[in-house]
Design a protein around this motif. Structure first.
Motif, PDB file in Angstrom:
ATOM      1  N   CYS A 210     -13.259   2.557  13.647  1.00 37.33           N
ATOM      2  CA  CYS A 210     -12.159   1.862  14.323  1.00 37.33           C
ATOM      3  C   CYS A 210     -10.820   2.092  13.624  1.00 37.33           C
ATOM      4  O   CYS A 210     -10.768   2.283  12.407  1.00 37.33           O
ATOM      5  CB  CYS A 210     -12.445   0.365  14.368  1.00 37.33           C
ATOM      6  SG  CYS A 210     -13.986  -0.059  15.215  1.00 37.33           S
ATOM      7  N   HIS A 211      -9.759   2.082  14.409  1.00 32.49           N
ATOM      8  CA  HIS A 211      -8.381   2.043  13.918  1.00 32.49           C
ATOM      9  C   HIS A 211      -7.958   3.354  13.241  1.00 32.49           C
ATOM     10  O   HIS A 211      -7.688   3.391  12.042  1.00 32.49           O
ATOM     11  CB  HIS A 211      -8.184   0.872  12.963  1.00 32.49           C
ATOM     12  CG  HIS A 211      -8.845  -0.400  13.414  1.00 32.49           C
ATOM     13  ND1 HIS A 211      -8.589  -0.966  14.642  1.00 32.49           N
ATOM     14  CD2 HIS A 211      -9.773  -1.193  12.804  1.00 32.49           C
ATOM     15  CE1 HIS A 211      -9.315  -2.070  14.768  1.00 32.49           C
ATOM     16  NE2 HIS A 211     -10.041  -2.223  13.674  1.00 32.49           N
ATOM     17  N   LEU A 212      -7.890   4.398  14.024  1.00 40.51           N
ATOM     18  CA  LEU A 212      -7.446   5.700  13.515  1.00 40.51           C
ATOM     19  C   LEU A 212      -6.115   5.559  12.756  1.00 40.51           C
ATOM     20  O   LEU A 212      -5.152   4.970  13.260  1.00 40.51           O
ATOM     21  CB  LEU A 212      -7.262   6.672  14.686  1.00 40.51           C
ATOM     22  CG  LEU A 212      -6.687   8.046  14.342  1.00 40.51           C
ATOM     23  CD1 LEU A 212      -7.706   8.877  13.567  1.00 40.51           C
ATOM     24  CD2 LEU A 212      -6.253   8.777  15.629  1.00 40.51           C
ATOM     25  N   ALA A 213      -6.099   6.113  11.539  1.00 40.33           N
ATOM     26  CA  ALA A 213      -4.867   6.195  10.735  1.00 40.33           C
ATOM     27  C   ALA A 213      -4.217   4.850  10.454  1.00 40.33           C
ATOM     28  O   ALA A 213      -3.010   4.766  10.259  1.00 40.33           O
ATOM     29  CB  ALA A 213      -3.855   7.136  11.400  1.00 40.33           C
ATOM     30  N   GLN A 214      -5.018   3.793  10.413  1.00 36.16           N
ATOM     31  CA  GLN A 214      -4.494   2.480  10.037  1.00 36.16           C
ATOM     32  C   GLN A 214      -4.688   2.319   8.525  1.00 36.16           C
ATOM     33  O   GLN A 214      -5.789   2.037   8.060  1.00 36.16           O
ATOM     34  CB  GLN A 214      -5.211   1.361  10.786  1.00 36.16           C
ATOM     35  CG  GLN A 214      -4.739  -0.035  10.393  1.00 36.16           C
ATOM     36  CD  GLN A 214      -5.415  -1.120  11.193  1.00 36.16           C
ATOM     37  OE1 GLN A 214      -4.987  -1.430  12.293  1.00 36.16           O
ATOM     38  NE2 GLN A 214      -6.471  -1.703  10.656  1.00 36.16           N
ATOM     39  N   ILE A 215      -3.629   2.511   7.783  1.00 31.65           N
ATOM     40  CA  ILE A 215      -3.677   2.483   6.316  1.00 31.65           C
ATOM     41  C   ILE A 215      -2.785   1.341   5.841  1.00 31.65           C
ATOM     42  O   ILE A 215      -1.566   1.385   6.006  1.00 31.65           O
ATOM     43  CB  ILE A 215      -3.201   3.824   5.721  1.00 31.65           C
ATOM     44  CG1 ILE A 215      -4.091   4.966   6.220  1.00 31.65           C
ATOM     45  CG2 ILE A 215      -3.194   3.762   4.205  1.00 31.65           C
ATOM     46  CD1 ILE A 215      -3.605   6.343   5.820  1.00 31.65           C
ATOM     47  N   ARG A 216      -3.377   0.348   5.228  1.00 31.10           N
ATOM     48  CA  ARG A 216      -2.620  -0.851   4.881  1.00 31.10           C
ATOM     49  C   ARG A 216      -1.989  -0.782   3.495  1.00 31.10           C
ATOM     50  O   ARG A 216      -1.042  -1.514   3.221  1.00 31.10           O
ATOM     51  CB  ARG A 216      -3.525  -2.072   5.031  1.00 31.10           C
ATOM     52  CG  ARG A 216      -3.786  -2.359   6.517  1.00 31.10           C
ATOM     53  CD  ARG A 216      -4.778  -3.447   6.769  1.00 31.10           C
ATOM     54  NE  ARG A 216      -4.699  -3.843   8.183  1.00 31.10           N
ATOM     55  CZ  ARG A 216      -5.615  -4.574   8.807  1.00 31.10           C
ATOM     56  NH1 ARG A 216      -6.676  -4.997   8.154  1.00 31.10           N
ATOM     57  NH2 ARG A 216      -5.469  -4.887  10.073  1.00 31.10           N
ATOM     58  N   TYR A 217      -2.517   0.066   2.639  1.00 29.69           N
ATOM     59  CA  TYR A 217      -1.931   0.267   1.309  1.00 29.69           C
ATOM     60  C   TYR A 217      -1.878   1.773   1.056  1.00 29.69           C
ATOM     61  O   TYR A 217      -2.877   2.375   0.660  1.00 29.69           O
ATOM     62  CB  TYR A 217      -2.771  -0.414   0.224  1.00 29.69           C
ATOM     63  CG  TYR A 217      -2.807  -1.919   0.305  1.00 29.69           C
ATOM     64  CD1 TYR A 217      -1.876  -2.694  -0.387  1.00 29.69           C
ATOM     65  CD2 TYR A 217      -3.768  -2.575   1.074  1.00 29.69           C
ATOM     66  CE1 TYR A 217      -1.910  -4.086  -0.326  1.00 29.69           C
ATOM     67  CE2 TYR A 217      -3.809  -3.959   1.142  1.00 29.69           C
ATOM     68  CZ  TYR A 217      -2.879  -4.705   0.444  1.00 29.69           C
ATOM     69  OH  TYR A 217      -2.928  -6.084   0.520  1.00 29.69           O
ATOM     70  N   ILE A 218      -0.739   2.381   1.278  1.00 28.90           N
ATOM     71  CA  ILE A 218      -0.636   3.833   1.167  1.00 28.90           C
ATOM     72  C   ILE A 218      -0.912   4.299  -0.258  1.00 28.90           C
ATOM     73  O   ILE A 218      -1.419   5.410  -0.481  1.00 28.90           O
ATOM     74  CB  ILE A 218       0.757   4.315   1.639  1.00 28.90           C
ATOM     75  CG1 ILE A 218       0.753   5.830   1.864  1.00 28.90           C
ATOM     76  CG2 ILE A 218       1.840   3.885   0.655  1.00 28.90           C
ATOM     77  CD1 ILE A 218      -0.125   6.280   3.000  1.00 28.90           C
ATOM     78  N   GLU A 219      -0.633   3.445  -1.265  1.00 27.59           N
ATOM     79  CA  GLU A 219      -0.853   3.841  -2.653  1.00 27.59           C
ATOM     80  C   GLU A 219      -2.337   3.944  -2.992  1.00 27.59           C
ATOM     81  O   GLU A 219      -2.697   4.533  -4.013  1.00 27.59           O
ATOM     82  CB  GLU A 219      -0.152   2.857  -3.599  1.00 27.59           C
ATOM     83  CG  GLU A 219      -0.676   1.436  -3.557  1.00 27.59           C
ATOM     84  CD  GLU A 219      -0.007   0.577  -2.494  1.00 27.59           C
ATOM     85  OE1 GLU A 219      -0.159  -0.666  -2.560  1.00 27.59           O
ATOM     86  OE2 GLU A 219       0.660   1.148  -1.588  1.00 27.59           O
TER      87      GLU A 219
END
Length: 351
Positions: free
Chosen positions: A226-235
């Motif tokens: 689920c949720h393609l390319a959903q990145i909540r903390y890029i670091e």
């Protein structure tokens, strides 16, 4: 559209487990030919009216609070084709011993041409406090021919934006090892039955290798990440790129991605980052992600990700998803909107 009474009569007249050739697990669903006919008729009616229907493969609700008529009427108003609306078992129901919620049965009884029978969501406390009991109940539902696919299993889940804003604490800060006993059980169940399952798995570098190992160990499991390319903390994420996802798609033919994510302005409160990384600064799609969708148009699925605390936002969620679909070439719009889900559910092309 098929008359609802005639459709229910047709379903009841069919033998339990009536099937169509070559449908895999889906062939076991009681009354499937009538259900399938109703689904197809609804999609074709919307198409004939010049509108684009889509199949929402990932939404959930509290079955004790959902207004089924409200959802169905909005589906008609918004030209939403079908919905896989799963029931989340809350803490109160779980303490009372509920391990399987038969919402799908109620949905089909009222609107058999709109809803896909699906298992319950694997969120706390289901997958954290009594995973074996919960998964036993889901497996029994498959064996009893009650569901076509499995709900969204949360193996790594941060608090949602709404929970973060409410200060809901760590209730949804979930970490269940995907390569632990529960993960093996879910992947194995999908591989054994052919039923697809939805996977909520936050995108972090340290989590990718265990997932890859599970995908390799269970090559026949049908996984909807689920949720393609959903990145909540890029670091915390350096490896997950369009090129990385392209590699996964090429290695694992039963891996799919749903396209439920925020709009270009959506910000995750706990990191203060815009977490739908598919969007460019101008509001269009990042070219590399658009190219990925164009290169593998059969591996992406429409989804809204409606939840129990946001069922009243169907209109805005529909608008955002349709904007995403319009960013794709016309033929790919149809592929992502409904054709891929149809193929995944029925092992055949929509005709």
């Amino acid at each position: 559209m098929m008359n609802r009474r005639r459709l229910i009569q047709a379903m009841s007249a069919l033998p339990f487990g009536a099937s169509l050739p070559g449908l895999g697990h889906a062939q076991a669903i009681a009354g499937l030919p009538a259900l399938k006919a109703g689904y197809a008729q609804r999609l074709k009616k919307i198409l004939a009216a010049g509108e684009l229907p889509y199949i929402d493969m990932e939404s959930s609700c509290n079955s004790t609070k959902v207004d089924i008529d409200f959802v169905a009427k909005n589906m008609d108003r918004l030209n939403i084709g079908l919905m896989a609306l799963s029931a989340d078992i809350g803490h109160g129901e779980f303490k009372k011993g509920v391990r399987y919620d038969n919402l799908s049965e109620k949905l089909l009884a009222s609107y058999p041409d709109r809803f896909i029978p699906i298992g319950n969501g694997g969120q706390p406390p289901a997958l954290t406090e009594a995973p074996d009991e919960f998964l036993d109940a889901q497996e029994a539902a498959i064996a009893k021919q009650q569901i076509m696919c499995l709900g969204e299993f949360e193996f790594r889940h941060y608090p949602s934006p709404r929970q973060a804003k409410r200060g809901a604490g760590n209730d949804r800060d979930v970490r269940v090892p995907i390569d632990g006993p529960a993960g093996h059980r879910v992947f194995g169940l999908s591989e054994k039955t052919g039923a697809a399952f939805q996977l909520h798995y936050e995108i972090e570098d340290e989590l990718l290798v265990p997932l890859e190992k599970m995908l390799a160990q269970y090559p026949k499991a049908k996984v909807i990440w689920c949720h393609l390319a959903q990145i909540r903390y890029i670091e915390r994420t350096s490896r997950y790129t369009p090129a990385y996802v392209d590699g996964l798609i090429k290695r694992f033919p039963n891996l799919y991605f749903d396209t439920a994510f925020g709009d270009s302005a959506s910000v995750y409160p706990l990191s203060n980052q815009r977490h739908a990384r598919i969007w460019a600064s101008d509001g269009g799609l990042v070219s590399e992600w658009r190219d990925l969708l164009a290169a593998h148009p059969r591996r992406f699925l429409s989804a809204l990700d409606l939840g129990g605390d946001r069922m009243d936002r169907m209109v805005s969620y529909d608008q955002k998803h349709r904007y995403f679909l319009k960013c794709l070439p016309a033929d790919i719009q149809h592929q992502v909107a409904y054709r891929n889900a149809w193929s995944l559910l029925f092992n055949e092309e929509f005709a």
